[in-house]
Motif scaffolding. Structure first.
Motif, PDB file in Angstrom:
ATOM      1  N   ARG A  63      -1.068  -1.381  -4.248  1.00  0.00           N
ATOM      2  CA  ARG A  63      -2.261  -0.217  -4.451  1.00  0.00           C
ATOM      3  C   ARG A  63      -1.656   1.095  -4.055  1.00  0.00           C
ATOM      4  O   ARG A  63      -1.057   1.455  -3.076  1.00  0.00           O
ATOM      5  N   ALA A  64      -1.889   2.164  -4.811  1.00  0.00           N
ATOM      6  CA  ALA A  64      -1.528   3.425  -4.539  1.00  0.00           C
ATOM      7  C   ALA A  64      -2.924   4.235  -4.200  1.00  0.00           C
ATOM      8  O   ALA A  64      -4.004   3.902  -5.062  1.00  0.00           O
ATOM      9  N   VAL A  65      -2.883   4.939  -3.386  1.00  0.00           N
ATOM     10  CA  VAL A  65      -4.154   5.517  -2.830  1.00  0.00           C
ATOM     11  C   VAL A  65      -3.803   7.192  -2.699  1.00  0.00           C
ATOM     12  O   VAL A  65      -2.877   7.516  -2.557  1.00  0.00           O
TER      13      VAL A  65
ATOM     14  N   GLN B 135      -1.603   6.349 -13.185  1.00  0.00           N
ATOM     15  CA  GLN B 135      -1.992   7.656 -12.747  1.00  0.00           C
ATOM     16  C   GLN B 135      -3.232   7.359 -11.732  1.00  0.00           C
ATOM     17  O   GLN B 135      -3.961   6.174 -11.794  1.00  0.00           O
ATOM     18  N   VAL B 136      -3.342   8.114 -10.376  1.00  0.00           N
ATOM     19  CA  VAL B 136      -4.633   8.024  -9.642  1.00  0.00           C
ATOM     20  C   VAL B 136      -4.940   9.400  -9.212  1.00  0.00           C
ATOM     21  O   VAL B 136      -4.074  10.179  -9.272  1.00  0.00           O
TER      22      VAL B 136
ATOM     23  N   LEU C  74       0.915  -1.115  -0.029  1.00  0.00           N
ATOM     24  CA  LEU C  74      -0.080  -0.128  -0.034  1.00  0.00           C
ATOM     25  C   LEU C  74       0.942   1.206  -0.091  1.00  0.00           C
ATOM     26  O   LEU C  74       1.745   1.273   0.804  1.00  0.00           O
ATOM     27  N   ILE C  75       0.659   2.243  -0.931  1.00  0.00           N
ATOM     28  CA  ILE C  75       1.351   3.249  -0.915  1.00  0.00           C
ATOM     29  C   ILE C  75       0.493   4.740  -1.137  1.00  0.00           C
ATOM     30  O   ILE C  75      -0.438   4.869  -1.785  1.00  0.00           O
ATOM     31  N   ASP C  76       0.940   5.604  -0.268  1.00  0.00           N
ATOM     32  CA  ASP C  76      -0.221   6.636  -0.006  1.00  0.00           C
ATOM     33  C   ASP C  76       0.651   7.630  -0.665  1.00  0.00           C
ATOM     34  O   ASP C  76       1.631   8.286  -0.430  1.00  0.00           O
ATOM     35  N   MET C  77       0.105   8.153  -1.702  1.00  0.00           N
ATOM     36  CA  MET C  77       0.480   9.119  -2.724  1.00  0.00           C
ATOM     37  C   MET C  77       0.586  10.622  -2.214  1.00  0.00           C
ATOM     38  O   MET C  77       0.843  11.497  -2.921  1.00  0.00           O
ATOM     39  N   ASP C  78      -0.325  10.860  -1.130  1.00  0.00           N
ATOM     40  CA  ASP C  78      -0.449  12.243  -0.637  1.00  0.00           C
ATOM     41  C   ASP C  78       0.650  12.502   0.148  1.00  0.00           C
ATOM     42  O   ASP C  78       0.840  13.747   0.595  1.00  0.00           O
TER      43      ASP C  78
END
Length: 312
Positions: free
Chosen positions: A240-242, A275-276, A188-192
């Motif tokens: 998963r990127a979020v 892209q997300v 899990l990757i938090d892109m923020d």
């Protein structure tokens, strides 16, 4: 008178003298003989030991000075490992996407969207990818790695490389929300976050818990492990990127060891970044999407008024 016959006999057969033989050397006895035999024995042992050392050295030195597996790998063509990336939609994330600009479908695309059950088909997934739609809130990638080297490959990090991070996209929203429960994934990757890092996945709550089940960040994924690849071995990662605040375009950089060599390679969507994007309403933006398609009860996708509220 001299007796001539006796004289002739003396001349024909001269008198011989005894030949003296050379004196034989005296044999060495006692301490001198022991010292000589000891020297011969010690010399023989030393020669045998040196021969053994030289022989073993000739056989083992190449193995110490020459890495045969590394040499084989230098001769092999192609990448150290191959990568296949598939875009997957797990049960808990739906099949929603957002384009940068307004999507104006062709007649064939409009027919596909209006078809009953279209949102659950592979054709709909391909359409999202072909029009460049970013995943809404989440993006899940199935990354399959296959080793192509004699030496073991140890992947020690998978770092997101941010290409673009802006406000959420405002083009066309295609909303097909989740219809199921939580799904299993590896990372899990938090892109923020300013410096996103791959983390383990923790599943909190549950179907009976208040607020329902949830996906949470665990410890950094590569803090305590590496992903290993041997020749022709495969490893599958569900990543998963979020995001809840941004539009993010990114690539993944894999850092790995091949033998004693530290190397890197970049993973992307055939030269394009992944892209997300966050949902506009979640960011408190007043602006709306240029157009919206929303999932219907028959699982078709129909165009609705983008200013009507309750978009997704």
């Amino acid at each position: 008178m001299v007796d001539r016959r006796r004289l002739r006999m003396r001349t024909a057969f001269p008198r011989t003298r005894p030949v003296s033989r050379p004196a034989e050397p005296e044999q060495r006895h006692g301490l001198a003989a022991w010292v000589r035999s000891t020297k011969v024995w010690v010399g023989t042992v030393v020669v045998a030991v040196l021969a053994t050392l030289v022989t073993n050295g000739l056989l083992t030195v190449p193995g110490q000075l020459f890495n045969s597996e590394d040499a084989k790998d230098r001769l092999r063509q192609g990448p150290d490992f191959s990568v296949t990336v598939d875009f997957v939609h797990l049960d808990d994330e739906g099949r929603s996407g957002v384009t940068k600009d307004e999507f104006r479908p062709s007649a064939a695309q409009e027919s596909l969207l209006a078809r009953q059950g279209s949102a659950g088909t592979a054709a709909y997934t391909r359409l999202l990818h072909s029009i460049g739609a970013a995943g809404l809130d989440t993006l899940t990638l199935r990354v399959t790695l296959t080793g192509h080297r004699n030496q073991q490959i140890d992947i020690k990090d998978l770092q997101p490389l941010i290409v673009t991070r802006t406000a959420p996209l405002t083009g066309t929203l295609l909303c097909a929300p989740s219809q199921g429960d939580l799904s299993t994934m590896n990372m899990l990757i938090d892109m923020d976050r300013q410096f996103p890092v791959a983390h383990d996945v923790k599943f909190g709550g549950g179907p009976g818990a208040e607020g329902g089940a949830s996906v949470e960040m665990g410890p950094p994924f590569f803090a305590r492990r590496t992903v290993t690849l041997r020749d022709n071995e495969q490893q599958v990662l569900l990543i998963r990127a979020v995001t809840q605040r941004h539009y993010v375009a990114f690539r993944l950089e894999a850092s790995y060891m091949l033998g004693s060599h530290e190397k890197k390679t970049v993973i992307d969507d055939h030269g394009k970044p992944f892209q997300v994007t966050a949902l506009l309403s979640a960011t408190g933006k007043a602006s709306s999407y240029r157009s919206v398609y929303r999932l219907q009860q028959d699982f078709s996708m129909r165009r609705i008024d983008p200013h009507g509220g309750g978009l997704c």
